[in-house]
Design a protein around this motif. Structure first.
Motif, PDB file in Angstrom:
ATOM      1  N   VAL B  47       0.762  -1.075  -0.010  1.00 41.43           N
ATOM      2  CA  VAL B  47      -0.105   0.105   0.005  1.00 41.43           C
ATOM      3  C   VAL B  47       1.003   1.346  -0.081  1.00 41.43           C
ATOM      4  CG1 VAL B  47      -1.775   1.141   1.211  1.00 41.43           C
ATOM      5  CG2 VAL B  47      -1.875  -1.286   1.204  1.00 41.43           C
ATOM      6  N   LYS B  51       0.911   4.216  -2.597  1.00 40.08           N
ATOM      7  CA  LYS B  51       0.586   5.693  -2.270  1.00 40.08           C
ATOM      8  C   LYS B  51       1.953   6.450  -2.858  1.00 40.08           C
ATOM      9  CE  LYS B  51      -0.503   8.653   1.459  1.00 40.08           C
ATOM     10  NZ  LYS B  51      -0.663   8.708   2.900  1.00 40.08           N
ATOM     11  N   HIS B 106      -4.217   3.291  -5.698  1.00 40.64           N
ATOM     12  CA  HIS B 106      -3.801   3.251  -4.361  1.00 40.64           C
ATOM     13  C   HIS B 106      -5.030   2.846  -3.402  1.00 40.64           C
ATOM     14  CE1 HIS B 106      -3.479   6.044  -0.618  1.00 40.64           C
ATOM     15  NE2 HIS B 106      -2.623   4.791  -0.191  1.00 40.64           N
ATOM     16  N   ARG B 110      -5.390  -0.404  -1.268  1.00 38.27           N
ATOM     17  CA  ARG B 110      -5.820  -0.239   0.459  1.00 38.27           C
ATOM     18  C   ARG B 110      -7.090  -1.116   0.763  1.00 38.27           C
ATOM     19  NH1 ARG B 110      -6.437   5.766   2.194  1.00 38.27           N
ATOM     20  NH2 ARG B 110      -8.641   5.214   2.117  1.00 38.27           N
ATOM     21  N   TYR B 113      -5.724  -4.607   0.784  1.00 35.12           N
ATOM     22  CA  TYR B 113      -4.947  -4.715   2.076  1.00 35.12           C
ATOM     23  C   TYR B 113      -6.072  -4.908   3.323  1.00 35.12           C
ATOM     24  CZ  TYR B 113      -1.991  -3.186   6.094  1.00 35.12           C
ATOM     25  OH  TYR B 113      -1.357  -3.056   7.432  1.00 35.12           O
ATOM     26  N   ARG B 114      -6.963  -4.280   3.378  1.00 33.51           N
ATOM     27  CA  ARG B 114      -8.155  -4.393   4.492  1.00 33.51           C
ATOM     28  C   ARG B 114      -8.469  -5.820   4.615  1.00 33.51           C
ATOM     29  NH1 ARG B 114     -13.010  -1.879   6.086  1.00 33.51           N
ATOM     30  NH2 ARG B 114     -13.653  -1.647   3.835  1.00 33.51           N
ATOM     31  N   THR B 408      -0.606   1.150   9.244  1.00 34.56           N
ATOM     32  CA  THR B 408       0.233   1.850   8.111  1.00 34.56           C
ATOM     33  C   THR B 408       1.337   1.434   8.337  1.00 34.56           C
ATOM     34  OG1 THR B 408       0.685   3.822   9.129  1.00 34.56           O
ATOM     35  CG2 THR B 408      -1.415   3.731   7.735  1.00 34.56           C
TER      36      THR B 408
END
Lengths: 149, 416
Positions: B47, B51, B106, B110, B113-114, B408
Motif C-alpha cells: 500500500v 501511495k 492506491h 488499500r 490490504y484491508r 500503516t
C-alpha cells in the motif's frame, strides 16, 4: 519562434488536466447517482436494492473527494466549475444535503450494529473534507444554501 | 554470597535455551496481527508503494529537461513540438488521467490490504478459539481415559472372581487404547495449532504460548440471526467488492485516456497495483484503433462487473451459511445440554449401583462414560462455534475489531 510559441499556447488550451467543460461530462455520472440516492431517501426505500442504489452515490462522492486530496489543479477546476454553475445549482445536481443524509443515518442507526455502509456513515466527514478543499468562501456559501444543507 | 551468584548464573544458563513463555488473551490478537503478522506487514508495504507511486506519477507531469533536448532546441526550435511529452508532459491529457488511475489504484490496493488484514485477524482468532477448544477436549479425553482405567480395573477383578462375561476386560482395554491414541493425536494437533497461531501473531518460533480462557457465550440469551438485517452491510462494507468499484473507476479513466490519445500517450507507470490494466491498449495518435480500444475497455468493465457480481453472490451465500449454522446451534443447544445432563446422570447411576454391590453390565458403564464424553464435546464445540461465528459476522460486516483501520507502514515501524 513566434509560431512555435503560438503552437505551444494552443496546445495548452487544448490539453492538460480535465478542463471545466470536461469536468462537467466527468461529473454527469455523479449527478445520475445523486438523483438515485435522493430518490431512495425521499421514498424512504431502505430495502437492499434502494440502499445499494444510494451506496453508489456515497461511494463515488467519497472516492472523488479522495482524488482531490493533494491535487491542486483538480481542486482549482472544481472550484471554477462550482463558480460557473452556481453553488445552489451545483448542490442540486451533485450533493446530497446533510439534512437528507440525516434521514438515512437515523434509519441505519436504528439497529445494532449500524446497518448501512461505511461511506454512508462517513458522509459528513467526506462532505467536510470536500468543503475544506474548496476553501472558506465556497464553504460559507454552501452553509448558507438550503439545497446544500 | 559467591555460591548464591554461582547458583543464579547456573540458573540463567539453564534457562537460556528454553522457550520464552508468553501469555496472551483473545483481545491481544487484533493488535498483534496488525503489527506483527508477516503477510500484513508485507501488504502494508505494498500500500505504501501504491501511495508513493502517486507522487511518482505527479512528478512525471513536470518537465524533464536534459542537455540534448536544450541543444536540439537551440539548433532547431521547431523540434521542441516533437518533444512536448518530454519537456511539458502536463500538456498530455493522458498523463493527468494516468495520475487519477494511480490514485484510484492506491485506494483499491488499500481495500485489498484491508481484506487481507481482516482475514488474518479472523483466522488468528478462530485458531485461538479452536486451540482453547482442543485443550479442553484433551482434558476431557484424559478424564475419560482415567474413568475407563478405573472401569478396566473393576472388570479385571470381576473377571478373576467370575462376576463378568469372559473377554469383557479385553473389550474395555480396546476402548482404553483407542482413547490413548486419541490423546496422543490431540497433543500433536495442539503443538501444530500453537505453532500456527504463534506464526500468525508474529512470535519467535521458540515462544511457548499460553492462552487465557474465553468466557463461554450465554447461549440462552442469544437471538437468531436474520440475514436481511445484515445483507446490505455485508455487501457495502466488503473490501473485496469495494476494490472492484475502484477498478471500475480506473477503467472509466482509461476510456478518457483513449479519447484524448491523439494528443499523446502517457508513459507514466500505473505501478504494481495496475498490472491488470496493462493489457488494455491505448492507441498512439489519430488512427483507426481508438474505437476498438474503447470496445476493449468496455469489455474489461463488463468483466469487472461480472466479477463484482460473483463477489456479491459469494458474500450473500457466506452470510446465509453463517446464519443457518448459527441459528441451528442456538436451536440445538438446549438438546445438547440435556443430552449431557442425561449422560452424566446415567453414568452416576451405574457407578452408584456398582458401589452398592449390584451386578451391573460393565460394558454399559463404559458406554455411558463414552456418551458423557461425547455430550461434553458437543457442548464445547457448539459454544466455540458460536463464538467463532459471532466474530465471522463482525468480519463480514466490518464491525467490532474489524471497524478499525489496518496499521500503516509508519505505525508498524513504530512511528505511531
Amino acid at each position: 519562434m513566434m509560431r512555435f510559441l503560438l503552437a505551444v499556447a494552443m496546445l495548452g488550451l487544448l490539453t492538460a488536466c480535465p478542463s471545466e467543460g470536461e469536468l462537467e461530462s466527468l461529473m454527469a455520472d455523479l449527478s445520475q447517482k445523486k438523483a438515485q440516492a435522493a430518490e431512495t431517501i425521499r421514498k424512504r426505500d431502505f430495502s437492499i436494492d434502494g440502499l445499494l442504489a444510494a451506496q453508489d452515490y456515497f461511494f463515488d462522492f467519497a472516492e472523488r473527494t479522495a482524488l482531490l486530496r493533494g491535487n491542486d489543479d483538480a481542486v482549482s477546476n472544481t472550484r471554477s466549475f462550482i463558480e460557473s454553475t452556481g453553488v445552489s445549482e451545483f448542490c442540486a445536481r451533485f450533493v446530497i444535503p446533510i439534512r437528507s443524509w440525516k434521514i438515512l443515518q437515523a434509519d441505519c442507526s436504528k439497529t445494532q450494529p449500524y446497518r448501512c455502509s461505511p461511506d454512508m456513515n462517513d458522509y459528513q466527514t467526506a462532505y467536510n473534507a470536500f468543503l475544506r478543499a474548496m476553501g472558506p468562501e465556497i464553504t460559507r456559501r454552501f452553509h448558507a444554501d438550503p439545497r446544500c444543507n | 554470597m559467591k555460591s548464591l551468584l554461582a547458583l543464579l548464573l547456573a540458573l540463567s544458563f539453564a534457562t537460556a535455551g528454553a522457550a520464552e513463555p508468553k501469555t496472551i488473551q483473545l483481545s491481544d490478537v487484533t493488535k498483534r496481527v496488525s503489527d506483527r503478522n508477516y503477510l500484513v506487514r508485507a501488504n502494508a508495504l505494498k500500500v505504501y508503494q501504491a501511495k508513493a507511486n502517486i507522487e511518482v506519477a505527479r512528478g512525471a507531469l513536470l518537465p524533464k529537461l536534459n542537455l540534448w533536448t536544450i541543444v536540439s532546441a537551440v539548433v532547431d526550435p521547431s523540434s521542441l513540438i516533437d518533444k512536448i511529452p518530454e519537456i511539458a508532459p502536463f500538456l498530455v491529457p493522458g498523463n493527468w488521467f494516468r495520475v487519477n488511475e494511480v490514485q484510484l489504484l492506491h485506494l483499491a490496493e488499500r481495500e485489498g490490504y484491508r481484506a487481507l488484514w481482516a482475514n488474518e485477524i479472523y483466522t488468528a482468532k478462530a485458531l485461538y478459539l479452536q486451540l482453547l477448544l482442543d485443550e479442553k477436549l484433551l482434558r476431557h479425553v484424559q478424564a475419560g481415559r482415567a474413568d475407563l482405567e478405573r472401569i478396566h480395573r473393576i472388570v479385571l477383578t470381576r473377571e478373576v472372581f467370575g462376576g463378568v462375561r469372559p473377554g469383557t476386560a479385553r473389550e474395555v482395554e480396546i476402548r482404553l487404547l483407542g482413547l490413548a491414541e486419541d490423546e496422543r493425536n490431540m497433543k500433536v494437533l495442539l503443538v501444530k495449532e500453537r505453532a500456527e497461531l504463534s506464526y500468525a501473531l508474529g512470535f519467535a518460533a521458540d515462544t511457548a504460548l499460553t492462552l487465557k480462557d474465553v468466557a463461554a457465550p450465554e447461549m440462552e440469551k442469544l437471538k437468531p440471526l436474520n440475514t436481511g438485517a445484515y445483507e446490505f452491510r455485508v455487501l457495502s462494507a466488503s473490501p473485496e467488492r469495494r476494490q472492484f468499484d475502484h477498478f471500475l473507476s480506473v477503467v472509466s479513466q482509461i476510456k478518457e485516456e483513449i479519447k484524448y490519445s491523439f494528443l499523446g500517450v502517457s508513459t507514466i507507470s500505473r505501478g504494481a497495483a495496475g498490472g491488470v490494466f496493462d493489457s488494455l491498449p491505448v492507441p498512439d495518435g489519430l488512427g483507426f484503433g481508438s474505437s476498438a480500444a474503447v470496445g476493449i475497455s468496455d469489455a474489461q468493465k463488463e468483466i469487472l462487473r461480472t466479477q463484482k457480481r460473483g463477489v456479491e453472490e459469494t458474500l450473500k451465500r457466506q452470510l446465509v451459511n453463517l446464519a443457518a449454522q448459527y441459528n441451528a446451534d442456538l436451536q440445538g443447544f438446549e438438546g445438547v445440554r440435556r443430552r449431557l445432563e442425561l449422560a452424566r446422570a446415567s453414568k452416576e447411576s451405574i457407578l452408584r449401583r456398582i458401589s452398592l454391590g449390584e451386578d451391573v453390565d460393565v460394558l454399559a458403564l463404559a458406554e455411558s462414560a463414552k456418551n458423557q464424553m461425547q455430550a461434553e464435546t458437543s457442548v464445547l464445540q457448539m459454544q466455540a462455534r458460536v463464538l467463532t461465528m459471532t466474530d465471522r459476522l463482525s468480519r463480514l460486516t466490518f464491525t467490532g475489531d474489524y471497524a478499525k483501520s489496518p496499521s500503516t507502514v509508519t505505525a508498524i515501524r513504530g512511528g505511531r
